[in-house]
Design an enzyme around this catalytic site. Sequence first.
Site, short mmCIF file in Angstrom:
data_model
loop_
_atom_site.label_atom_id
_atom_site.label_comp_id
_atom_site.label_asym_id
_atom_site.label_seq_id
_atom_site.Cartn_x
_atom_site.Cartn_y
_atom_site.Cartn_z
N PHE A 176 8.28 -6.83 -8.40
CA PHE A 176 8.24 -7.77 -9.52
C PHE A 176 6.87 -7.83 -10.18
CE2 PHE A 176 11.09 -9.76 -6.24
CZ PHE A 176 12.27 -9.30 -6.79
N SER A 177 5.86 -7.26 -9.53
CA SER A 177 4.49 -7.37 -10.01
C SER A 177 4.24 -6.44 -11.18
CB SER A 177 3.52 -7.04 -8.87
OG SER A 177 2.20 -6.94 -9.35
N PRO A 213 8.52 -10.16 -0.27
CA PRO A 213 7.66 -9.16 -0.90
C PRO A 213 7.85 -9.13 -2.42
CG PRO A 213 8.65 -8.26 1.07
CD PRO A 213 9.29 -9.59 0.86
N CYS A 214 6.71 -9.03 -3.13
CA CYS A 214 6.76 -9.17 -4.59
C CYS A 214 6.39 -7.88 -5.32
CB CYS A 214 5.84 -10.30 -5.03
SG CYS A 214 4.10 -10.04 -4.60
N LYS A 215 6.20 -6.77 -4.62
CA LYS A 215 5.70 -5.55 -5.26
C LYS A 215 6.56 -5.11 -6.43
CE LYS A 215 3.17 -3.43 -1.43
NZ LYS A 215 3.10 -2.27 -0.51
#
EC number: 2.1.1.37
Length: 477
Positions: free
Chosen positions: A109-110, A105-107
């Site tokens: 880092f976004s 999951p990249c939330k």
Amino acid sequence: MKFKALHLFAGIGGGALGFQQAREEWKGAVGTIETMAGIDCDAEACADFEMITGAPAIQMDLFSRQQYIDFHGHEPPDDWEEVTPFSLWQAVGGEYPDIVFTSAPCKSFSGLLGQDKAKTKKYQALSQLTIRGIQLTLKAFEEDLPSLILFENVPRIATRGKHLLDEIKRLLKKYGYAVSDGYHDCGEIGALAQHRKRYLLIARNEKKVPAFVYHPPVKKMKTVGDVLKSLPLPDSLTGGKMHRLPKLQFKTWLRLALIRPGKDWRDLERNFSQYCLVADGKETDIPEVATGFKDGTHGTIYKVSRWDEAANTVTGAFRPNNGAICIADPRLGCKPRSGTYGILRWDQVANTVTGSADVHAGTCAVADPRIPEMNEKGQWVIISEEGNWHRPLTTLELAALQGFPVQINGNPLELAGNSEARWRERIGNAVPPQASRAIAETMLRTLMPARENEWIMSAEEVWVQPSDETKNPLQCH
């Protein structure tokens, strides 16, 4: 030659589908990649994975117990069990993968998530899945380590998650991997119709794979129109439940019609005194449509993409005011058969009423002179100055731009569940299959000779070189 791949945080299966489509030849042999399984905590994503790839999906929550508590804010339920390396190994039948592809999951880092929110305990727990996925992989398959481990994420992880990447690299090197990382545009390596910049770390088991992994060639990108022109117009009965337009305020439809293709909300700051709105021959002045946003507001709000260019990155955006998910569709200017898109006059007798309720198939629309209230919600076709229909992209169209098939077994693509917001989130989080295939084929070009203790040279660059815009001192091995 067949190689086995395991996909952690597999989502709806874009990465796995691309791996399955990959083909490479070496000394007369054809190399392919089989999917052992996709692992994800989301039951609907697992159902989508199996439907799209035909491979098994295993629902597993990869949080540690403390990470679960930090993320959810409470203890896990009684039937929840923390995944161990042994349980992961058991889940895939005691087999050992040649390749492990992980897209955690990249939330946090976004750039879509504020820095302060990203630092909260909840999102830090989500960030820790990056390390936990690698730890579980190395421990679970320690007796026969994968030849390649791939870690994919958003580019901003190199800054917001630098400490995590440093730890991941140290861990991989401890297990005998040479590590390379950098950036690529999925659109350029997969010939997509969207620009999608991503970070990729490749860990190469030096005992099993002595050769470099080379960069896939850059391909000519498609335009939005190249992808969408074969689809029916939104709300067509043949498009399925994911090909529907949302009901938006009339002001939103008007704003979209006034924004020039390729522009965004800032285009609404212009003077529109020379324009008017025409409904059934009657003219109405353009009301105030400026948003009042402050300078620095994100440029994807109300952005209208051009039909003849590649789109912005497909995200999980649900409304025009939170992502570049609108298009200037020129297809209403076509010349269909008589009666198609027919518009009845308000002051005349109607044609024969038929059994069709589809505006694309007959005269089932009326030129209603009653201009809706600005906050009234509905679906309106407002033809812009250049003759196009500026409208939101449907969920099916976003899936098509991500490279997913729009039909499976002869039926329109329909993801699990009934939440359009959840569909879009899963599509936006996916790895585009064509980009994944390009990556997989470079893997095969390295793995096939390595299986016979050989290696080959390539004219392509060694993966991965840092892009100019990042200017991070990343090393290739």
